[in-house]
Design a protein around this motif. Structure first.
Motif, short mmCIF file in Angstrom:
data_model
loop_
_atom_site.label_atom_id
_atom_site.label_comp_id
_atom_site.label_asym_id
_atom_site.label_seq_id
_atom_site.Cartn_x
_atom_site.Cartn_y
_atom_site.Cartn_z
N VAL A 94 2.83 -7.15 14.61
CA VAL A 94 1.38 -7.02 14.75
C VAL A 94 1.06 -6.25 16.03
CG1 VAL A 94 -0.78 -8.28 15.08
CG2 VAL A 94 0.86 -9.05 13.36
N ARG A 95 1.74 -6.55 17.11
CA ARG A 95 1.50 -5.84 18.37
C ARG A 95 1.87 -4.36 18.25
NH1 ARG A 95 -0.18 -9.19 22.16
NH2 ARG A 95 0.27 -11.40 21.87
N LEU A 111 -8.56 8.59 12.09
CA LEU A 111 -7.94 8.56 10.76
C LEU A 111 -8.27 7.24 10.05
CD1 LEU A 111 -4.46 10.13 11.56
CD2 LEU A 111 -6.39 11.23 10.40
N VAL A 112 -8.21 6.15 10.79
CA VAL A 112 -8.51 4.83 10.22
C VAL A 112 -9.96 4.76 9.74
CG1 VAL A 112 -8.91 2.43 10.95
CG2 VAL A 112 -6.72 3.52 11.39
N ARG A 113 -10.86 5.30 10.51
CA ARG A 113 -12.28 5.29 10.11
C ARG A 113 -12.50 6.02 8.80
NH1 ARG A 113 -14.03 6.36 16.05
NH2 ARG A 113 -14.43 4.23 16.72
N ASN A 114 -11.61 6.92 8.48
CA ASN A 114 -11.75 7.75 7.28
C ASN A 114 -10.66 7.48 6.25
OD1 ASN A 114 -13.99 9.88 7.91
ND2 ASN A 114 -12.82 9.61 9.79
N TRP A 115 -9.98 6.34 6.35
CA TRP A 115 -8.82 6.05 5.50
C TRP A 115 -9.13 6.18 4.02
CZ3 TRP A 115 -8.84 2.34 1.78
CH2 TRP A 115 -9.86 1.38 1.86
N TYR A 116 -10.33 5.81 3.61
CA TYR A 116 -10.68 5.82 2.19
C TYR A 116 -10.79 7.23 1.62
CZ TYR A 116 -15.25 6.66 4.25
OH TYR A 116 -16.27 7.19 5.00
N LYS A 117 -10.88 8.24 2.49
CA LYS A 117 -10.95 9.64 2.06
C LYS A 117 -9.58 10.31 2.10
CE LYS A 117 -15.14 10.27 4.72
NZ LYS A 117 -15.76 11.13 5.71
N THR A 120 -3.58 7.95 1.98
CA THR A 120 -2.87 7.01 2.86
C THR A 120 -1.87 6.13 2.12
OG1 THR A 120 -4.68 5.45 2.62
CG2 THR A 120 -4.73 6.90 4.55
N HIS A 121 -1.68 6.35 0.83
CA HIS A 121 -0.79 5.47 0.06
C HIS A 121 0.63 5.44 0.64
CE1 HIS A 121 -0.84 9.46 -1.83
NE2 HIS A 121 0.43 9.26 -2.05
N ASN A 122 1.12 6.55 1.19
CA ASN A 122 2.47 6.56 1.77
C ASN A 122 2.55 5.68 3.01
OD1 ASN A 122 3.50 8.27 -0.17
ND2 ASN A 122 3.16 10.11 1.04
N VAL A 123 1.50 5.68 3.82
CA VAL A 123 1.48 4.85 5.02
C VAL A 123 1.47 3.38 4.64
CG1 VAL A 123 0.18 4.25 7.09
CG2 VAL A 123 0.31 6.63 6.36
N VAL A 124 0.61 3.00 3.69
CA VAL A 124 0.52 1.60 3.27
C VAL A 124 1.82 1.17 2.61
CG1 VAL A 124 -0.70 -0.02 1.78
CG2 VAL A 124 -1.99 1.65 3.11
N SER A 161 -3.46 -7.32 4.12
CA SER A 161 -4.39 -8.13 4.92
C SER A 161 -4.39 -7.68 6.38
CB SER A 161 -4.00 -9.61 4.85
OG SER A 161 -4.10 -10.09 3.54
N ILE A 162 -3.21 -7.46 6.92
CA ILE A 162 -3.10 -7.03 8.31
C ILE A 162 -3.71 -5.64 8.48
CG2 ILE A 162 -1.48 -6.30 10.11
CD1 ILE A 162 0.35 -8.58 9.22
N VAL A 163 -3.28 -4.71 7.64
CA VAL A 163 -3.74 -3.32 7.78
C VAL A 163 -5.26 -3.23 7.66
CG1 VAL A 163 -3.71 -1.04 6.70
CG2 VAL A 163 -1.57 -2.28 7.05
N PHE A 164 -5.82 -3.83 6.64
CA PHE A 164 -7.25 -3.67 6.44
C PHE A 164 -8.08 -4.48 7.44
CE2 PHE A 164 -5.55 -2.25 2.33
CZ PHE A 164 -6.01 -0.94 2.41
N THR A 165 -7.54 -5.58 7.93
CA THR A 165 -8.23 -6.32 9.00
C THR A 165 -8.23 -5.49 10.29
OG1 THR A 165 -7.63 -8.43 8.01
CG2 THR A 165 -8.29 -8.46 10.32
#
Length: 196
Positions: A94-95, A111-117, A120-124, A161-165
């Motif tokens: 987590v850290r 990038l996170v603010r725009n993840w839905y555009k 990012t499937h490879n990162v997840v 859960s971690i990523v989206f939180t």
């Protein structure tokens, strides 16, 4: 003077364009950066840029490949650390995630603010697979009493859960929770879920 082969020059220019894309996103934001910004930042003409990339989208995809590679290297180093203590493994993970998102002068946050555009499937997928590796290492020495055969499902739920939180908290302009508070809560959530 030594001549640099064309293929090496091409790789160097592509790398420079990818780094220039990162800088253009930092300076102008994901929605407002242009290929002109990238070319200017890289010190090349827009025509030269288009010899290697067809569009902004292609530049962003190349940047995400670089980000994913850096993330993978960091996660691989975590997996190789010799620990089987669940709390310690979750804490480190987590850290690492929080530090990764906060690093690089705000690029990851944009990038996170725009993840839905973004693609990012490879990162997840990388995060899920790494978490599954962590959990397998842990289970070698500490079997879970409750449904170890559902490990892949649990790793999916935990990683997302971690990523989206983290994404939600970090992209908030006025966060109501500090990074440290979020980190501690995520650690407790994961450990409680795994021990449930």
């Amino acid at each position: 003077m030594r001549k640099i082969p064309q293929q090496q020059r091409s790789k160097e220019l592509v790398a420079r364009l990818v780094q220039a894309t990162a800088q253009a996103i930092r300076e102008h934001g994901m929605d407002k950066f242009t290929t002109h910004h990238v070319a200017e930042q890289a010190g090349v003409s827009v025509g030269s840029l288009y010899q290697y990339f067809d569009s902004r989208k292609d530049l962003v995809e190349a940047l995400l490949e670089d980000v994913t590679l850096n993330l993978q290297q960091g996660l691989n180093a975590l997996v190789l650390e010799k620990t089987t203590d669940l709390r310690q493994m979750v804490d480190r993970s987590v850290r690492f995630g929080m530090a990764f998102l906060r690093a690089d002068d705000g690029l990851a946050i944009e990038l996170v603010r725009n993840w839905y555009k973004l693609p990012t499937h490879n990162v997840v997928r990388l995060l899920q697979d790494t978490l599954l590796d962590f959990m397998r290492m842990y289970l070698l020495k500490n079997p879970l009493a409750n449904n170890p055969e559902r490990l892949h499902i649990r790793s999916f739920v935990i990683a997302n859960s971690i990523v989206f939180t983290m994404i939600r908290a970090i992209s908030e302009p006025n966060p109501f929770i500090t990074d440290e508070e979020l980190t501690l809560e995520l650690i407790e959530m994961v450990i409680s879920y795994l021990n449930a």
